[in-house]
Design a protein around this motif. Structure first.
Motif, PDB file in Angstrom:
ATOM      1  N   PHE A  32       0.840  -1.202   0.000  1.00 47.47           N
ATOM      2  CA  PHE A  32       0.000   0.000   0.000  1.00 47.47           C
ATOM      3  C   PHE A  32       0.875   1.252   0.000  1.00 47.47           C
ATOM      4  O   PHE A  32       1.882   1.317   0.712  1.00 47.47           O
ATOM      5  CB  PHE A  32      -0.900   0.025   1.234  1.00 47.47           C
ATOM      6  CG  PHE A  32      -1.778  -1.199   1.380  1.00 47.47           C
ATOM      7  CD1 PHE A  32      -2.563  -1.629   0.316  1.00 47.47           C
ATOM      8  CD2 PHE A  32      -1.818  -1.907   2.577  1.00 47.47           C
ATOM      9  CE1 PHE A  32      -3.389  -2.751   0.434  1.00 47.47           C
ATOM     10  CE2 PHE A  32      -2.637  -3.022   2.704  1.00 47.47           C
ATOM     11  CZ  PHE A  32      -3.413  -3.459   1.635  1.00 47.47           C
ATOM     12  N   SER A  33       0.477   2.230  -0.789  1.00 41.18           N
ATOM     13  CA  SER A  33       1.230   3.487  -0.782  1.00 41.18           C
ATOM     14  C   SER A  33       0.855   4.325   0.444  1.00 41.18           C
ATOM     15  O   SER A  33       1.668   5.095   0.947  1.00 41.18           O
ATOM     16  CB  SER A  33       0.955   4.270  -2.060  1.00 41.18           C
ATOM     17  OG  SER A  33      -0.437   4.486  -2.204  1.00 41.18           O
ATOM     18  N   LEU A  34      -0.386   4.179   0.906  1.00 39.14           N
ATOM     19  CA  LEU A  34      -0.868   4.996   2.024  1.00 39.14           C
ATOM     20  C   LEU A  34      -1.868   4.192   2.849  1.00 39.14           C
ATOM     21  O   LEU A  34      -2.687   3.463   2.286  1.00 39.14           O
ATOM     22  CB  LEU A  34      -1.559   6.260   1.477  1.00 39.14           C
ATOM     23  CG  LEU A  34      -2.222   7.189   2.499  1.00 39.14           C
ATOM     24  CD1 LEU A  34      -1.186   7.861   3.386  1.00 39.14           C
ATOM     25  CD2 LEU A  34      -3.065   8.246   1.780  1.00 39.14           C
ATOM     26  N   VAL A  56      -4.604   2.429   0.501  1.00 40.96           N
ATOM     27  CA  VAL A  56      -4.618   2.981  -0.851  1.00 40.96           C
ATOM     28  C   VAL A  56      -3.448   2.407  -1.626  1.00 40.96           C
ATOM     29  O   VAL A  56      -2.341   2.265  -1.084  1.00 40.96           O
ATOM     30  CB  VAL A  56      -4.467   4.514  -0.781  1.00 40.96           C
ATOM     31  CG1 VAL A  56      -4.235   5.107  -2.162  1.00 40.96           C
ATOM     32  CG2 VAL A  56      -5.674   5.141  -0.103  1.00 40.96           C
ATOM     33  N   THR A  57      -3.700   2.053  -2.873  1.00 42.96           N
ATOM     34  CA  THR A  57      -2.574   1.723  -3.737  1.00 42.96           C
ATOM     35  C   THR A  57      -2.894   2.113  -5.166  1.00 42.96           C
ATOM     36  O   THR A  57      -4.062   2.091  -5.571  1.00 42.96           O
ATOM     37  CB  THR A  57      -2.176   0.225  -3.599  1.00 42.96           C
ATOM     38  OG1 THR A  57      -0.872   0.067  -4.086  1.00 42.96           O
ATOM     39  CG2 THR A  57      -3.126  -0.693  -4.342  1.00 42.96           C
ATOM     40  N   ALA A  62      -7.757   0.382  -1.868  1.00 44.89           N
ATOM     41  CA  ALA A  62      -7.366  -1.021  -1.987  1.00 44.89           C
ATOM     42  C   ALA A  62      -8.096  -1.888  -0.969  1.00 44.89           C
ATOM     43  O   ALA A  62      -8.408  -3.049  -1.246  1.00 44.89           O
ATOM     44  CB  ALA A  62      -5.861  -1.163  -1.797  1.00 44.89           C
ATOM     45  N   GLN A  63      -8.345  -1.337   0.205  1.00 40.39           N
ATOM     46  CA  GLN A  63      -8.973  -2.129   1.258  1.00 40.39           C
ATOM     47  C   GLN A  63      -9.540  -1.206   2.327  1.00 40.39           C
ATOM     48  O   GLN A  63      -8.905  -0.208   2.693  1.00 40.39           O
ATOM     49  CB  GLN A  63      -7.913  -3.052   1.878  1.00 40.39           C
ATOM     50  CG  GLN A  63      -8.472  -4.287   2.549  1.00 40.39           C
ATOM     51  CD  GLN A  63      -7.368  -5.183   3.118  1.00 40.39           C
ATOM     52  OE1 GLN A  63      -6.250  -5.202   2.614  1.00 40.39           O
ATOM     53  NE2 GLN A  63      -7.689  -5.907   4.163  1.00 40.39           N
ATOM     54  N   PRO A 357     -21.558   8.122 -10.386  1.00 41.84           N
ATOM     55  CA  PRO A 357     -21.591   7.185  -9.255  1.00 41.84           C
ATOM     56  C   PRO A 357     -20.213   6.680  -8.849  1.00 41.84           C
ATOM     57  O   PRO A 357     -20.056   6.107  -7.773  1.00 41.84           O
ATOM     58  CB  PRO A 357     -22.460   6.033  -9.791  1.00 41.84           C
ATOM     59  CG  PRO A 357     -22.426   6.159 -11.269  1.00 41.84           C
ATOM     60  CD  PRO A 357     -22.247   7.617 -11.571  1.00 41.84           C
ATOM     61  N   GLU A 358     -19.220   6.888  -9.689  1.00 40.79           N
ATOM     62  CA  GLU A 358     -17.855   6.457  -9.337  1.00 40.79           C
ATOM     63  C   GLU A 358     -17.239   7.397  -8.293  1.00 40.79           C
ATOM     64  O   GLU A 358     -16.227   7.056  -7.671  1.00 40.79           O
ATOM     65  CB  GLU A 358     -16.975   6.368 -10.598  1.00 40.79           C
ATOM     66  CG  GLU A 358     -16.623   7.703 -11.265  1.00 40.79           C
ATOM     67  CD  GLU A 358     -17.684   8.218 -12.252  1.00 40.79           C
ATOM     68  OE1 GLU A 358     -18.858   7.811 -12.135  1.00 40.79           O
ATOM     69  OE2 GLU A 358     -17.331   9.048 -13.116  1.00 40.79           O
ATOM     70  N   LEU A 359     -17.851   8.564  -8.080  1.00 37.30           N
ATOM     71  CA  LEU A 359     -17.305   9.525  -7.107  1.00 37.30           C
ATOM     72  C   LEU A 359     -18.061   9.442  -5.781  1.00 37.30           C
ATOM     73  O   LEU A 359     -19.127   8.855  -5.689  1.00 37.30           O
ATOM     74  CB  LEU A 359     -17.407  10.953  -7.654  1.00 37.30           C
ATOM     75  CG  LEU A 359     -16.698  11.242  -8.976  1.00 37.30           C
ATOM     76  CD1 LEU A 359     -16.914  12.703  -9.369  1.00 37.30           C
ATOM     77  CD2 LEU A 359     -15.213  10.915  -8.894  1.00 37.30           C
ATOM     78  N   GLY A 360     -17.460  10.046  -4.747  1.00 36.28           N
ATOM     79  CA  GLY A 360     -18.187  10.239  -3.489  1.00 36.28           C
ATOM     80  C   GLY A 360     -18.301   9.015  -2.614  1.00 36.28           C
ATOM     81  O   GLY A 360     -19.193   8.954  -1.763  1.00 36.28           O
ATOM     82  N   HIS A 361     -17.423   8.027  -2.789  1.00 36.30           N
ATOM     83  CA  HIS A 361     -17.458   6.886  -1.874  1.00 36.30           C
ATOM     84  C   HIS A 361     -16.077   6.255  -1.759  1.00 36.30           C
ATOM     85  O   HIS A 361     -15.145   6.608  -2.503  1.00 36.30           O
ATOM     86  CB  HIS A 361     -18.494   5.862  -2.330  1.00 36.30           C
ATOM     87  CG  HIS A 361     -18.110   5.109  -3.569  1.00 36.30           C
ATOM     88  ND1 HIS A 361     -17.601   3.840  -3.539  1.00 36.30           N
ATOM     89  CD2 HIS A 361     -18.151   5.465  -4.875  1.00 36.30           C
ATOM     90  CE1 HIS A 361     -17.362   3.427  -4.757  1.00 36.30           C
ATOM     91  NE2 HIS A 361     -17.676   4.403  -5.593  1.00 36.30           N
ATOM     92  N   LEU A 362     -15.941   5.319  -0.806  1.00 32.01           N
ATOM     93  CA  LEU A 362     -14.647   4.705  -0.514  1.00 32.01           C
ATOM     94  C   LEU A 362     -14.661   3.206  -0.803  1.00 32.01           C
ATOM     95  O   LEU A 362     -13.980   2.422  -0.147  1.00 32.01           O
ATOM     96  CB  LEU A 362     -14.262   4.954   0.954  1.00 32.01           C
ATOM     97  CG  LEU A 362     -14.128   6.419   1.382  1.00 32.01           C
ATOM     98  CD1 LEU A 362     -13.873   6.516   2.888  1.00 32.01           C
ATOM     99  CD2 LEU A 362     -13.012   7.119   0.619  1.00 32.01           C
ATOM    100  N   GLY A 363     -15.429   2.808  -1.805  1.00 37.06           N
ATOM    101  CA  GLY A 363     -15.459   1.391  -2.167  1.00 37.06           C
ATOM    102  C   GLY A 363     -14.126   0.969  -2.787  1.00 37.06           C
ATOM    103  O   GLY A 363     -13.433   1.782  -3.398  1.00 37.06           O
ATOM    104  N   VAL A 364     -13.797  -0.309  -2.612  1.00 34.21           N
ATOM    105  CA  VAL A 364     -12.541  -0.821  -3.187  1.00 34.21           C
ATOM    106  C   VAL A 364     -12.562  -0.597  -4.698  1.00 34.21           C
ATOM    107  O   VAL A 364     -13.550  -0.887  -5.368  1.00 34.21           O
ATOM    108  CB  VAL A 364     -12.368  -2.314  -2.848  1.00 34.21           C
ATOM    109  CG1 VAL A 364     -11.219  -2.921  -3.636  1.00 34.21           C
ATOM    110  CG2 VAL A 364     -12.144  -2.495  -1.349  1.00 34.21           C
ATOM    111  N   GLY A 365     -11.480  -0.036  -5.218  1.00 38.82           N
ATOM    112  CA  GLY A 365     -11.370   0.245  -6.652  1.00 38.82           C
ATOM    113  C   GLY A 365     -11.708   1.679  -7.018  1.00 38.82           C
ATOM    114  O   GLY A 365     -11.368   2.151  -8.101  1.00 38.82           O
ATOM    115  N   ALA A 366     -12.376   2.387  -6.102  1.00 40.22           N
ATOM    116  CA  ALA A 366     -12.707   3.793  -6.384  1.00 40.22           C
ATOM    117  C   ALA A 366     -11.433   4.629  -6.338  1.00 40.22           C
ATOM    118  O   ALA A 366     -10.473   4.286  -5.634  1.00 40.22           O
ATOM    119  CB  ALA A 366     -13.703   4.315  -5.358  1.00 40.22           C
TER     120      ALA A 366
END
Ligand code: ZN
Length: 437
Positions: A32-34, A56-57, A62-63, A357-366
């Motif tokens: 992970f970078s962060l 984050v990666t 990432a998780q 819908p790809e914005l505004g959330h912390l789902g994996v892959g976003a």
């Protein structure tokens, strides 16, 4: 840096380098970078509300899980006692800055460079509403959007020349639904809606044409309904002219030429409640003249809270009662809007309104757009656009902002090592960036 070094030292000392993962043992990049550790994550879109770590990666989430080991990340931010939320979206800002004379918010001096304001208040996306019209949108894109680290999206003005103030915004012959829709289709990724503002004539044409273009291009319309002499009926706008998904901004304003949402006895007009039922959206759009406690207090007492809490950012509002999006969100918090709802309004809800819908959330892959907020307790004052003050005991402050996986704001250095833990600088070494490792 710090964590990887500690990890390696311990690993070799114990002779169990393999157990620590091949990457770290061989001096490669950790996975992970962060890692944002120990914060209370509020991610309304994914139903997350509790203490979690966020990894984050490659610029993406990432998780999200309890207890992700610090050793797995190159950089760790300690977020204990803080809230971790998706990067905030400001649905009503003015960032088409430039140096043209008499150009107001369309390549003029009253608009604000996005990066100068966004990250320090947890925002990763700013939506410029109405600065550019179909004629000058390409210029706005080249001059501002393409040069900003902040994600800048736009509602283009139904006026071809955009929000230049004065007679330019009153010119019905420069309001063309077909050309507006064409421009939107040409810049699908960046244009997410259409704005109507400041029109003072007795005609409905600006609204009619904006809705026509919005229907053709499948985007919402945002209305700054003000200044009509005599006033056009707000009821007709909300119940007949707008579609579900269209937005009334400046919801708590009471300006000459516009009927407010709360009557003189402090009651929310029934047609306003009906409009919400049929799907019309209500935006704060605080600005320099559009947030009155005389409206907001009775409205919120009746449970009429905003769908989205935007700033109406410009050089006037940012130095007045509005200040920034967190101050504006704090006003709503202190008026009784629950923190979850406040966060949802400027993340998942805002993304839904602009059909991103790809914005505004912390789902994996976003994309890893993240804000870490401090909810301070104390005695605070909040000023409205009439100069009146309300007292409150909660105030949001931005500790850390991450845009696309990069730390772009860190108020107290929670993602930085102590200087004394860092290796001494070698002035002969090749230059290294320290701002955004
Ligand atoms: Zn505005």
């Amino acid at each position: 840096m710090h964590h990887r070094r500690v990890l390696r030292r311990k690993g070799f000392a114990l002779g169990v380098a393999l157990l620590l993962g091949a990457a770290a043992a061989q001096g490669q990049e950790p996975e992970f970078s962060l890692l944002i550790k120990g914060g209370h994550v509020i991610d309304p879109r994914n139903g997350v509300n509790g203490v979690m770590d966020v990894a984050v990666t490659d610029g993406r989430i990432a998780q999200v899980a309890p207890d992700i080991a610090a050793a797995r990340a190159r950089r760790v931010a300690d977020a204990s006692g803080l809230y971790v939320v998706p990067g905030l979206i400001d649905l009503h800002a003015h960032v088409y800055y430039g140096t043209e004379d008499d150009a107001y918010l369309s390549n003029g001096f009253t608009a604000v460079p996005p990066d100068s304001h966004s990250f320090r208040s947890g925002q990763t996306t700013l939506v410029d509403v109405g600065g550019a019209g179909w004629r000058n949108f390409p210029h706005f894109k080249a001059q501002v959007i393409d040069r900003s680290r902040t994600r800048v999206l736009a509602f283009i003005n139904i006026v071809g020349h955009g929000m230049k103030g004065g007679p330019v915004e009153q010119d019905l012959s420069d309001m063309d639904a077909r050309l507006t829709a064409m421009r939107i289709r040409q810049f699908r990724d960046h244009i997410v809606g259409i704005k109507v503002a400041h029109f003072s004539g007795p005609e409905w044409d600006p609204v009619t044409r904006a809705v026509e273009a919005g229907t053709e291009a499948d985007v919402p319309v945002m209305i700054d309904f003000g200044g009509h002499t005599p006033p056009l009926p707000l009821e007709e706008l909300l119940l007949k002219r707008l579609r579900p998904g269209d937005i009334l901004t400046h919801m708590y304003a009471h300006v000459r030429g516009r009927i407010p949402i709360v009557d003189e006895s402090g009651t929310v007009y029934p047609f306003v409640l009906e409009a919400r039922k049929r799907g019309v959206l209500f935006d704060v759009g605080h600005g320099g003249g559009s947030f009155l406690y005389r409206q907001a207090v009775p409205a919120t007492k009746a449970g009429f809270f905003p769908d989205v809490i935007s700033t109406d950012l410009h050089t006037g509002s940012m130095n007045g009662g509005m200040k920034d999006i967190l101050n504006t969100m704090s006003k709503m918090l202190n008026l009784g809007m629950p923190l979850q709802d406040v966060v949802r309004a400027n993340t998942a809800k805002a993304a839904e309104i602009i059909k991103k819908p790809e914005l505004g959330h912390l789902g994996v892959g976003a994309e890893a757009d993240i804000a870490v907020l401090n909810l301070r307790r104390g005695k605070f004052g909040f000023v409205d656009t009439a100069g009146g003050k309300a007292l409150g005991d909660q105030k949001l402050e931005c500790e850390l902002t991450v845009k696309g996986g990069q730390v772009v704001w860190d108020l107290n250095g929670i993602s930085h090592p102590l200087w004394s833990d860092m290796p001494a600088a070698n002035p002969n070494a090749p230059l290294r960036r320290t701002g955004n490792r």
